[in-house]
Design an enzyme around this catalytic site. Sequence first.
Site, short mmCIF file in Angstrom:
data_model
loop_
_atom_site.label_atom_id
_atom_site.label_comp_id
_atom_site.label_asym_id
_atom_site.label_seq_id
_atom_site.Cartn_x
_atom_site.Cartn_y
_atom_site.Cartn_z
CG HIS A 111 -24.02 8.95 103.32
ND1 HIS A 111 -24.51 8.21 102.27
CD2 HIS A 111 -24.62 10.16 103.21
CE1 HIS A 111 -25.34 8.94 101.56
NE2 HIS A 111 -25.43 10.13 102.11
C1 UD1 Z 1 -24.62 15.52 103.06
C2 UD1 Z 1 -26.10 15.71 102.80
C3 UD1 Z 1 -26.73 14.39 102.41
C4 UD1 Z 1 -26.00 13.74 101.26
C5 UD1 Z 1 -24.52 13.65 101.54
C6 UD1 Z 1 -23.80 13.18 100.31
C7 UD1 Z 1 -27.26 17.42 104.14
C8 UD1 Z 1 -28.18 17.64 105.28
N1 UD1 Z 1 -26.79 16.17 103.99
O1 UD1 Z 1 -24.50 14.64 104.16
O2 UD1 Z 1 -28.08 14.60 102.02
O3 UD1 Z 1 -26.52 12.45 101.05
O4 UD1 Z 1 -24.02 14.96 101.90
O5 UD1 Z 1 -22.56 12.66 100.57
O6 UD1 Z 1 -26.99 18.33 103.40
N2 UD1 Z 1 -16.85 15.86 106.02
C9 UD1 Z 1 -15.53 15.76 105.70
N3 UD1 Z 1 -15.12 16.24 104.50
C10 UD1 Z 1 -15.95 16.78 103.59
C11 UD1 Z 1 -17.30 16.89 103.93
C12 UD1 Z 1 -17.74 16.41 105.15
O7 UD1 Z 1 -14.73 15.27 106.49
O8 UD1 Z 1 -15.50 17.19 102.51
C13 UD1 Z 1 -17.31 15.32 107.32
C14 UD1 Z 1 -17.41 16.40 108.41
O9 UD1 Z 1 -16.99 15.83 109.60
C15 UD1 Z 1 -18.91 16.65 108.47
C16 UD1 Z 1 -19.51 15.31 108.08
O10 UD1 Z 1 -18.60 14.74 107.15
O11 UD1 Z 1 -19.32 17.08 109.73
C17 UD1 Z 1 -20.87 15.43 107.45
O12 UD1 Z 1 -20.86 16.33 106.35
P1 UD1 Z 1 -22.23 17.10 105.93
O13 UD1 Z 1 -22.05 17.76 104.62
O14 UD1 Z 1 -22.72 17.92 107.04
O15 UD1 Z 1 -23.27 15.94 105.81
P2 UD1 Z 1 -23.16 14.58 104.98
O16 UD1 Z 1 -23.34 13.45 105.95
O17 UD1 Z 1 -21.97 14.59 104.12
N1 UDP Z 2 -20.03 8.14 95.00
C1 UDP Z 2 -18.70 8.22 94.66
N2 UDP Z 2 -17.77 7.66 95.48
C2 UDP Z 2 -18.11 7.02 96.62
C3 UDP Z 2 -19.49 6.94 96.97
C4 UDP Z 2 -20.43 7.53 96.14
O1 UDP Z 2 -18.35 8.76 93.62
O2 UDP Z 2 -17.21 6.54 97.33
C5 UDP Z 2 -21.00 8.80 94.11
C6 UDP Z 2 -22.14 7.91 93.60
O3 UDP Z 2 -22.21 8.11 92.22
C7 UDP Z 2 -23.36 8.47 94.28
C8 UDP Z 2 -22.99 9.91 94.52
O4 UDP Z 2 -21.59 9.86 94.80
O5 UDP Z 2 -24.52 8.40 93.50
C9 UDP Z 2 -23.70 10.62 95.65
O6 UDP Z 2 -23.62 9.80 96.71
P1 UDP Z 2 -23.96 9.98 98.20
O7 UDP Z 2 -24.32 8.61 98.60
O8 UDP Z 2 -22.84 10.65 98.88
O9 UDP Z 2 -25.19 11.00 98.30
P2 UDP Z 2 -26.78 10.81 98.15
O10 UDP Z 2 -27.05 10.45 96.75
O11 UDP Z 2 -27.21 9.77 99.13
O12 UDP Z 2 -27.30 12.13 98.53
#
Ligand code: UD1
Ligand code: UDP
Length: 392
Positions: free
Chosen positions: A218
């Site tokens: 991601h």
């Molecule tokens: C965020 C964090 C990242 C973390 C990740 C965990 C920042 C800068 N990034 O990245 O460090 O590793 O979360 O998963 O804070 N979206 C949905 N549903 C949701 C949430 C998000 O559809 O519930 C989609 C939206 O289109 C959004 C995109 O995912 O624009 C990205 O979400 P965002 O929280 O901005 O960044 P992540 O890539 O999730």
């Molecule tokens: N995780 C989960 N379901 C998924 C993928 C990840 O429950 O489909 C959990 C997993 O335990 C992981 C945590 O979510 O450590 C956070 O993951 P993510 O990769 O989203 O964020 P990051 O740790 O890279 O910020």
Amino acid sequence: MTDYSPILCVVGARPNFIKIAPILSALRSDPISMPARLVHTGQHYDDAMKETFFRQLGIPDPDVDLGVGSGSHAAQTAEIMKRFEPEIDRSKPEAVLVVGDVNSTLACALVAAKKGIPVIHVEAGLRSFDRTMPEEINRILTDQLSDLLFTTERDAKVQLVKEGIRPKKVHFVGNVMIDSLTSALPKIPKASDVVAEQFPELDDFSTEPGSYGVMTLHRPANVDDPEMFERIAQTIRDVSRRIPLIFPVHPRTQARIKQFGLEMLIGSPPRPGLPTGRILMMPPVGYMEILSLMAGAKMVLTDSGGIQEETTALGIPCLTMRENTERPITVEQGANTIVGTDPDVILSEVNAILQHGGKAGKVPELWDGQAALRIARVLKQRYGKDRAGLKG
Ligand code: UD1
Ligand code: UDP
């Protein structure tokens, strides 16, 4: 009697939920008995990214949901800040506790610091030294703003001190991610049930331990650039010819797969003419489910921060598709290998694991399930006096 809580805890995104659960529970427990207030910024909001974690991890409903949702970095950070400020004014905490490195972490730390409220950062001092990662900026700035810094590995303190942070502020307590993992493991479902829930008709996919790999992806650097993502998708396809893969897909990644037209390359079955392989793509799974899938996997391919730590705790070989890690201890001591995104390197590491098994590593110091209790003890000492009367 009053429901005043000295500590205001903040969560925003999936990894935050896993980190806060043991902290809230340790603060509630005897003899700490210092229940905290919880704010969810709303950065993650889908059931599969939020609700499932609250339920599975026993996190109480947040006292406040700021409902910010998605947006650009600036828009999201600014919106969180705007909505968090009145919450501080209302609840007048002694301190604000933030976890990890997401936008919600920095936004709330900045609001608190500007209001003169002490900031507590859990998971401080991790550095990838790669400022193109949004999280690296969040980590550096949050640590600079913090008054109390809790670390997961000893070297983090060395880095913090280099950055001018007073050693007295830093406490090495271990890893709250592993607290959650330790208490969840006895309750995880069978991997076969996790797959059956997603694919009820599928009866020829083996979930026998060691017969499949798990993959998550991601990071913007990997999925937001079409050329990079297509190259990774092709590599994943090649890996899946050697070992079937289970791939719970993050919403960011799902959106890019659609936008770049990668469904047929990455999904199962592949486009005619491409080498066959098996990739079970599914929506994000819950915490219990991902632990179950990882615990039975031959290997895990990922760019996640948390998964690098969890595979190290589980002793499952992990190939991290990034050029660096902010969690070096998982490589030096644990089961993690940094493989970048070069297809040849990835495939050769996959082959090595298939032929000889991979790194099992050892579990790092204080990743023992007790980190949150250590944090709670420090917080009790500092904020545990009954200030209810003072706060009115
Ligand atoms: C965020 C964090 C990242 C973390 C990740 C965990 C920042 C800068 N990034 O990245 O460090 O590793 O979360 O998963 O804070 N979206 C949905 N549903 C949701 C949430 C998000 O559809 O519930 C989609 C939206 O289109 C959004 C995109 O995912 O624009 C990205 O979400 P965002 O929280 O901005 O960044 P992540 O890539 O999730
Ligand atoms: N995780 C989960 N379901 C998924 C993928 C990840 O429950 O489909 C959990 C997993 O335990 C992981 C945590 O979510 O450590 C956070 O993951 P993510 O990769 O989203 O964020 P990051 O740790 O890279 O910020």
